[in-house]
Each structure stands twice: as structure tokens, then as C-alpha cells.
Design a protein around this motif. Structure first.
Motif, PDB file in Angstrom:
ATOM      1  N   GLN A 100       2.435  23.372  -6.969  1.00  9.23           N
ATOM      2  CA  GLN A 100       3.588  23.422  -6.076  1.00  9.23           C
ATOM      3  C   GLN A 100       4.179  24.829  -6.018  1.00  9.23           C
ATOM      4  N   MET A 101       4.271  25.512  -7.167  1.00 11.41           N
ATOM      5  CA  MET A 101       4.810  26.866  -7.190  1.00 11.41           C
ATOM      6  C   MET A 101       3.932  27.808  -6.367  1.00 11.41           C
ATOM      7  N   PHE A 102       2.608  27.677  -6.494  1.00 17.53           N
ATOM      8  CA  PHE A 102       1.705  28.523  -5.717  1.00 17.53           C
ATOM      9  C   PHE A 102       1.870  28.259  -4.226  1.00 17.53           C
ATOM     10  N   ARG A 103       1.958  27.009  -3.850  1.00 17.93           N
ATOM     11  CA  ARG A 103       2.090  26.666  -2.422  1.00 17.93           C
ATOM     12  C   ARG A 103       3.424  27.164  -1.854  1.00 17.93           C
ATOM     13  N   GLN A 104       4.505  27.064  -2.628  1.00 19.23           N
ATOM     14  CA  GLN A 104       5.800  27.559  -2.169  1.00 19.23           C
ATOM     15  C   GLN A 104       5.798  29.073  -2.008  1.00 19.23           C
ATOM     16  N   ALA A 105       5.016  29.758  -2.840  1.00 12.97           N
ATOM     17  CA  ALA A 105       4.935  31.215  -2.756  1.00 12.97           C
ATOM     18  C   ALA A 105       3.976  31.665  -1.656  1.00 12.97           C
ATOM     19  N   GLY A 106       3.307  30.710  -1.001  1.00 14.63           N
ATOM     20  CA  GLY A 106       2.375  31.056   0.068  1.00 14.63           C
ATOM     21  C   GLY A 106       1.013  31.504  -0.427  1.00 14.63           C
ATOM     22  N   GLN A 107       0.719  31.231  -1.675  1.00 15.84           N
ATOM     23  CA  GLN A 107      -0.564  31.617  -2.256  1.00 15.84           C
ATOM     24  C   GLN A 107      -1.563  30.483  -2.071  1.00 15.84           C
ATOM     25  N   PRO A 108      -2.839  30.812  -1.954  1.00 15.05           N
ATOM     26  CA  PRO A 108      -3.846  29.757  -1.792  1.00 15.05           C
ATOM     27  C   PRO A 108      -4.011  28.948  -3.075  1.00 15.05           C
ATOM     28  N   TRP A 109      -4.335  27.687  -2.901  1.00 15.67           N
ATOM     29  CA  TRP A 109      -4.591  26.813  -4.048  1.00 15.67           C
ATOM     30  C   TRP A 109      -5.856  26.031  -3.779  1.00 15.67           C
ATOM     31  N   PRO A 110      -6.766  25.887  -4.663  1.00 18.81           N
ATOM     32  CA  PRO A 110      -6.766  26.400  -6.031  1.00 18.81           C
ATOM     33  C   PRO A 110      -7.013  27.900  -6.065  1.00 18.81           C
ATOM     34  N   VAL A 111      -6.603  28.509  -7.160  1.00 15.77           N
ATOM     35  CA  VAL A 111      -6.770  29.942  -7.327  1.00 15.77           C
ATOM     36  C   VAL A 111      -8.253  30.232  -7.526  1.00 15.77           C
ATOM     37  N   ILE A 112      -8.757  31.152  -6.722  1.00 13.10           N
ATOM     38  CA  ILE A 112     -10.171  31.538  -6.838  1.00 13.10           C
ATOM     39  C   ILE A 112     -10.224  32.892  -7.514  1.00 13.10           C
ATOM     40  N   ILE A 113     -10.865  32.949  -8.667  1.00 13.49           N
ATOM     41  CA  ILE A 113     -10.982  34.185  -9.427  1.00 13.49           C
ATOM     42  C   ILE A 113     -12.241  34.907  -8.969  1.00 13.49           C
ATOM     43  N   PRO A 114     -12.112  36.163  -8.530  1.00 14.64           N
ATOM     44  CA  PRO A 114     -13.297  36.901  -8.094  1.00 14.64           C
ATOM     45  C   PRO A 114     -14.323  37.029  -9.215  1.00 14.64           C
ATOM     46  N   HIS A 115     -15.574  37.062  -8.824  1.00 15.19           N
ATOM     47  CA  HIS A 115     -16.675  37.114  -9.788  1.00 15.19           C
ATOM     48  C   HIS A 115     -16.606  38.363 -10.669  1.00 15.19           C
ATOM     49  N   GLN A 116     -16.130  39.486 -10.112  1.00 14.17           N
ATOM     50  CA  GLN A 116     -16.040  40.723 -10.889  1.00 14.17           C
ATOM     51  C   GLN A 116     -15.051  40.578 -12.043  1.00 14.17           C
ATOM     52  N   GLU A 117     -13.945  39.854 -11.806  1.00 18.07           N
ATOM     53  CA  GLU A 117     -12.955  39.674 -12.871  1.00 18.07           C
ATOM     54  C   GLU A 117     -13.466  38.753 -13.969  1.00 18.07           C
TER      55      GLU A 117
END
Length: 196
Positions: free
Chosen positions: A93-110
Motif C-alpha cells: 500500500q505504501m508503494f502504491r500511494q507513493a506511485g511506485q510500481p509493485w512488486p518491486v523489480i530489482i535489476p539484475h546488476q544489483e
């Protein structure tokens, strides 16, 4: 626990010996702290007369319903699963309210980057080694204080360089060498001779 739920339904037969988990969960739901966390949560208790196994049905605030077999699952396990799922929903809910995509996708490089431990642990371990060396060799206090000042400067410079450096790569050591070389405090002119 109830702050993540909109409805709790507990079903059990009072004469069934498998009702311990239901009773414990009901006790947890009726505490003042639980009720104050979400007064709007509906608590329903259905006493059955048939041989149906005891079960607990919870409805989360987002409408997802989950049924727990209370005959084989302890009340604490049910509570922990509700809290875990509730924390997950709260994060979503916090991610969606902040306008961030959900689920969080972590880049392969990280994902492939090695974990860098904080520089504080390195400094502590290094200091222990230096102190052991001083005691073993019996180094004079004056020389040790001079030596320890430079060790502290080196540790601070390394920590600053590590924090400012890009992810670990071949240029990481070069950046550290540049930082040490640019530090004017390392000149040999500042070395004092001991007073006799």
C-alpha cells in the motif's frame, strides 16, 4: 494483529477437544490492545454442533480472505502468519500511494553486486589487531600515539573513499590511492622526533 483485518470468523464445536487454538486466538482478539488497534474489525464466533473441524477465517483490509485449520495450527502460528501478511500488504500500500510500481523489480546488476560490509566493522577489527601488535612488541606510548593517529586518518580516508566510490570494480583501488595521495597530512615533514 487486528489492524490488518476487517473481519474475523471463528468456528468451533465447544465439545471438540481440538478447540484450544480457537480459544487462544479468540482470547488474543478480545484483548484491549487488539480491539483498540482496529475498532471497525468485526469479530464473529460461530459455535457449531456438528463434527466440523475448528477453523478461523480472516478477511484482510484489501478483501483477501484466508482460512486457517485451527485443529492443526497453533494460535501463535496463525497470529504470526497474519502479521507477516499484514506487513506485506502495508508495504504494498505504501508503494502504491507513493506511485511506485509493485512488486518491486530489482535489476539484475544489483542482484549480482557483492555485499559491502560497513567500514565500521573493518575499523574495529583493524584497531584490535593494532592494539594486539602494540602490546606484543611493547611499543612506546609516544610512538604508538603517533602511529595510531595515522592509522585513524587512513581508516577515515578509506571509509570516505569507500562511501563515495562507485560499486566495486577495478577502479575502486585507484580511487583509494588517489584519496590517500591527495591527503597533505601524510607528509614526512610532520614527523616529530621524540623528546629525550
Amino acid at each position: 494483529m487486528l489492524k490488518f483485518l476487517s473481519r474475523v470468523r471463528i468456528e468451533f464445536n465447544a465439545l471438540d477437544p481440538r478447540t484450544a487454538s480457537c480459544m487462544e486466538f479468540l482470547k488474543q482478539c478480545n484483548t484491549r490492545k487488539a480491539k483498540d488497534s482496529n475498532p471497525a474489525c468485526q469479530l464473529q464466533v460461530k459455535r457449531r454442533t456438528d463434527d466440523h473441524p475448528p477453523q478461523i477465517t480472516v478477511t484482510f483490509l484489501n478483501g483477501v480472505e484466508e482460512v486457517f485449520d485451527a485443529a492443526n495450527t497453533p494460535a501463535q502460528t496463525i497470529t504470526d502468519m497474519i502479521l507477516d501478511k499484514g506487513q506485506f500488504l502495508q508495504t504494498e500500500q505504501m508503494f502504491r500511494q507513493a506511485g511506485q510500481p509493485w512488486p518491486v523489480i530489482i535489476p539484475h546488476q544489483e542482484i549480482l553486486q557483492p555485499h559491502q560490509p560497513p567500514a565500521t566493522k573493518v575499523r574495529i577489527v583493524f584497531w584490535v589487531v593494532v592494539e594486539a601488535f602494540r602490546r606484543t612488541v611493547g611499543m612506546d606510548e609516544y610512538y604508538f600515539s603517533f602511529f595510531s593517529q595515522h592509522i585513524r586518518k587512513l581508516a577515515r580516508t578509506a571509509a570516505v573513499a569507500a562511501a563515495a566510490a562507485p560499486p566495486p570494480c577495478k577502479s575502486g583501488l585507484a580511487n583509494l590511492d588517489k584519496a590517500v595521495a591527495s591527503d597533505k597530512r601524510w607528509s614526512s615533514e610532520q614527523v616529530r622526533e621524540p623528546v629525550s
